[in-house]
Design a protein around this motif. Structure first.
Motif, PDB file in Angstrom:
ATOM      1  N   ARG A  43       0.786  -1.131  -0.069  1.00 49.39           N
ATOM      2  CA  ARG A  43      -0.119  -0.190  -0.096  1.00 49.39           C
ATOM      3  C   ARG A  43       0.829   1.270   0.132  1.00 49.39           C
ATOM      4  N   PHE A  44       1.789   1.213   0.858  1.00 48.92           N
ATOM      5  CA  PHE A  44       2.881   2.506   0.875  1.00 48.92           C
ATOM      6  C   PHE A  44       3.494   2.637  -0.551  1.00 48.92           C
ATOM      7  N   ALA A  45       3.767   1.701  -1.239  1.00 51.78           N
ATOM      8  CA  ALA A  45       4.713   1.740  -2.557  1.00 51.78           C
ATOM      9  C   ALA A  45       3.863   2.286  -3.576  1.00 51.78           C
ATOM     10  N   ALA A  46       2.520   1.895  -3.563  1.00 51.82           N
ATOM     11  CA  ALA A  46       1.471   2.476  -4.398  1.00 51.82           C
ATOM     12  C   ALA A  46       1.406   3.913  -4.231  1.00 51.82           C
ATOM     13  N   PHE A  47       1.283   4.224  -3.017  1.00 51.69           N
ATOM     14  CA  PHE A  47       0.776   5.424  -2.497  1.00 51.69           C
ATOM     15  C   PHE A  47       2.086   6.622  -2.599  1.00 51.69           C
ATOM     16  N   ALA A  48       3.159   6.215  -2.512  1.00 50.80           N
ATOM     17  CA  ALA A  48       4.339   6.821  -2.772  1.00 50.80           C
ATOM     18  C   ALA A  48       4.312   7.095  -4.083  1.00 50.80           C
ATOM     19  N   ALA A  49       4.412   6.122  -5.024  1.00 48.67           N
ATOM     20  CA  ALA A  49       4.602   6.345  -6.510  1.00 48.67           C
ATOM     21  C   ALA A  49       3.648   7.378  -7.213  1.00 48.67           C
ATOM     22  N   LYS A  50       2.358   7.164  -6.593  1.00 47.48           N
ATOM     23  CA  LYS A  50       1.297   8.055  -6.873  1.00 47.48           C
ATOM     24  C   LYS A  50       1.411   9.549  -6.524  1.00 47.48           C
TER      25      LYS A  50
ATOM     26  N   SER B  71       4.375  11.049  -8.421  1.00 47.67           N
ATOM     27  CA  SER B  71       4.051  11.592  -9.870  1.00 47.67           C
ATOM     28  C   SER B  71       3.291  12.484  -9.865  1.00 47.67           C
ATOM     29  N   GLU B  72       2.356  12.790  -8.759  1.00 45.76           N
ATOM     30  CA  GLU B  72       1.485  13.986  -8.881  1.00 45.76           C
ATOM     31  C   GLU B  72       2.331  15.414  -8.642  1.00 45.76           C
ATOM     32  N   HIS B  73       3.187  15.087  -8.054  1.00 47.14           N
ATOM     33  CA  HIS B  73       4.145  16.274  -7.540  1.00 47.14           C
ATOM     34  C   HIS B  73       5.490  16.287  -8.606  1.00 47.14           C
TER      35      HIS B  73
ATOM     36  N   ILE C  33       6.486  12.760   1.499  1.00 47.12           N
ATOM     37  CA  ILE C  33       5.705  11.464   1.012  1.00 47.12           C
ATOM     38  C   ILE C  33       5.185  10.890   2.426  1.00 47.12           C
ATOM     39  N   ALA C  34       6.086  10.943   3.287  1.00 44.66           N
ATOM     40  CA  ALA C  34       6.084  10.251   4.850  1.00 44.66           C
ATOM     41  C   ALA C  34       4.891  11.026   5.562  1.00 44.66           C
TER      42      ALA C  34
END
Length: 560
Positions: free
Chosen positions: A145-152, A155-157, A171-172
């Motif tokens: 879940r964290f890997a998917a959130f961090a990548a998204k 990318s948005e930033h 990110i944290a």
């Protein structure tokens, strides 16, 4: 970023080229590992001392070494950009430092740990114990879940986050904010602690501050948002003692927890080396905070510990634990320890004892399973399976885990439990009550929980931790100094202890009744008149009745 020659300790210069850059306002020099050759160009300062001047051209050997240093610098920049390791590419200076750090210690090109590989690496770490399947699945889910959130988020930033070193404080913090809107604080704390430790272990750039380290997990607002376990009133505590008195495994744990304010994990793992029966004190270290707690041994607790010491003395191989069976169960299945006690807490708080309850319970006591199965016409394999399923279920093991351990389907376990209920008449699973005036276990357990404002699961209001709160309330009302209570329960401050002091209306009512007893406002005690000789105790009368007579007496008392 540029090349630099640093002074040496002997008044000369260091033998290799360095690159200098500024990170967070601090100048940092990185050793490129390229030897300096030839004559270094210099210029005299105002006092006539020769200083290194790289703006000037040196001899052929020096210029050749300068070219090699520049090539090494560019090569490392390209390596970081093409591999995407260490840090974000837009900050090439930080990436260069991380790459140099890794190469200096491993002799290999930098290759940061990818977020997608974190779960496998973390689970495969060497440990002194074997992680459970449930823990392994939870860790894998949290990292994914964290890997998917961090990548998204990256990318948005306008960036990317594929490796551990690419995790930024932004990110944290964003992940922390996302967690606390959906999960309880216990779950949030576990996940953030896991990520903080994973970063500390697998980040290439060890000089970079851990992005999870500056997140404040607890403050006054979050602490007040927690659902505290509610303490039991004196009469409820007595009902809990009475209900578990015949349970040889549970009663000693409940008495110890109530008389000491210890957490259930500390109770189960209590060792004889921490118990001084002669001196009347328990001196142990709490598992959660590592604080030394000094606990006096009072009435009920002394009885329990004395009985436990007698059992331990009879054993062939004495255990270091006061409650060996509880220690083993807590190590292998802590959830089962919590689950087994939950119905007792529910009935102690929400069920008022009705006349004839004890008699009816005695009359309907289920026969031993071994004898019933022995009389049934079962194959040996089925007989052994039913006995093992019964043992596991009574120890708090979930049906799914029983099925996995015995290699059968969950449907088979459910049918076997139904068969055991039919044979013995014992209700193993929560079902609707057959009597409208009685509440089922399911209804009672629902009352011990309360929906959270934030979180997917309801908060537990009554359970093992209620005994910790009960001890604080009763000790405070008895006049024990707050500092002494804090020392007993293992708190470093009295403010922490006061968080457990959460008396309710029932405690105030009980205290008023106790203090008003014997005053003019108190009702006079009923007088007892004995007309015939010596009265026979009720317990003795009940004991002399047959099972059928007890059933008839229970029906008449209940008006059935």
């Amino acid at each position: 970023m540029g090349l630099k020659i640093l002074p040496g300790r002997d008044g000369g210069t260091r033998p290799t080229w360095y690159a200098r850059f500024t990170r967070r306002g601090r100048k940092v020099d990185i050793n490129l590992g390229v030897p300096i050759r030839g004559t270094i160009p210099t210029r005299p300062d105002e006092w006539g001392i020769k200083r290194v001047d790289l703006s000037r051209k040196g001899d052929a050997a020096f210029e050749q070494s300068r070219a090699q240093a520049l090539a090494e610098l560019e090569r490392m920049k390209v390596e970081v950009r093409t591999t995407g390791d260490a840090r974000e590419v837009k900050n090439a200076k930080d990436a260069l430092q991380a790459a140099r750090y890794y190469r200096a210690r491993t002799g290999q090109s930098v290759k940061g740990v990818r977020l997608g590989d974190l779960a496998e690496l973390w689970i495969k770490q060497k440990r002194s114990y074997t992680p459970s399947a449930i823990w392994t699945k939870a860790v894998a889910t949290w990292f994914a879940r964290f890997a998917a959130f961090a990548a998204k988020y990256a990318s948005e930033h306008g960036g990317r986050c594929e490796t551990v070193d690419e995790i930024t404080p932004g990110i944290a913090t964003a992940w922390f904010d996302a967690l606390r809107t959906s999960f309880t604080w216990e779950t949030v704390t576990k996940q953030m602690s896991l990520l903080r430790n994973a970063y500390a272990r697998y980040a290439v750039n060890k000089d970079e501050r851990n992005p999870f380290a500056d997140i404040v997990m607890r403050n006054r607002e979050t602490a007040n948002a927690r659902k505290p376990h509610r303490p039991l009133a004196g009469v409820e505590l007595e009902r809990l003692f009475d209900a578990t008195r015949d349970n040889a495994a549970l009663y000693p744990l409940i008495v110890t927890a109530a008389c000491t304010g210890m957490r259930i994990g500390d109770v189960c793992n209590l060792k004889w080396e921490d118990v001084d029966l002669g001196g009347g004190i328990i001196d142990c270290t709490t598992a959660k905070a590592g604080v030394r707690a000094s606990i006096p041994i009072i009435g009920r607790l002394r009885e329990v510990l004395t009985a436990a010491s007698a059992i331990d003395a009879d054993g062939k191989a004495p255990s270091p634990f006061v409650f060996p069976r509880a220690a083993e169960r807590y190590r292998t299945n802590p959830t089962g320890v919590y689950r087994e006690a939950k119905p007792y807490f529910a009935r102690a708080v929400f069920v008022q004892e009705e006349p004839g309850d004890a008699l009816e319970a005695d009359a309907k006591a289920p026969p031993p399973l071994e004898g019933v199965i022995g009389q049934a016409n079962f194959a040996d394999a089925k007989r052994a399976r039913l006995l093992e399923e019964y043992r596991l279920f009574k120890s708090g093991t979930a049906s799914a885990h029983i099925a996995a351990r015995l290699g059968v389907s969950r449907a088979q376990v459910s049918m076997d439990l139904a068969e055991i209920e039919r044979l013995t008449g014992e209700s193993l699973r929560p079902v609707a009550s057959l009597r409208p005036d009685r509440k089922s276990n399911r209804d009672l357990l629902a009352q011990t929980r309360e929906k959270r404002e934030v979180g997917r699961r309801a908060a537990s209001l009554y359970g093992w931790h209620s005994l910790r709160a009960t001890f604080v309330v009763l000790a405070t009302e008895a006049g024990v100094p707050l500092a002494d209570i804090a020392r007993i329960v293992g708190h470093t401050t009295t403010d922490m202890t006061m968080e457990y002091f959460n008396p309710e209306k029932k405690h105030a009512a009980e205290r008023v009744r106790r203090q008003m007893r014997g005053t003019a406002l108190d009702a006079p005690a009923p007088t007892e008149t004995i007309t015939q000789g010596d009265a026979t105790p009720v317990d003795a009368l009940v004991a002399s009745l047959t099972v059928e007579e007890r059933k008839e007496l229970a029906r008449r008392l209940l008006g059935l």
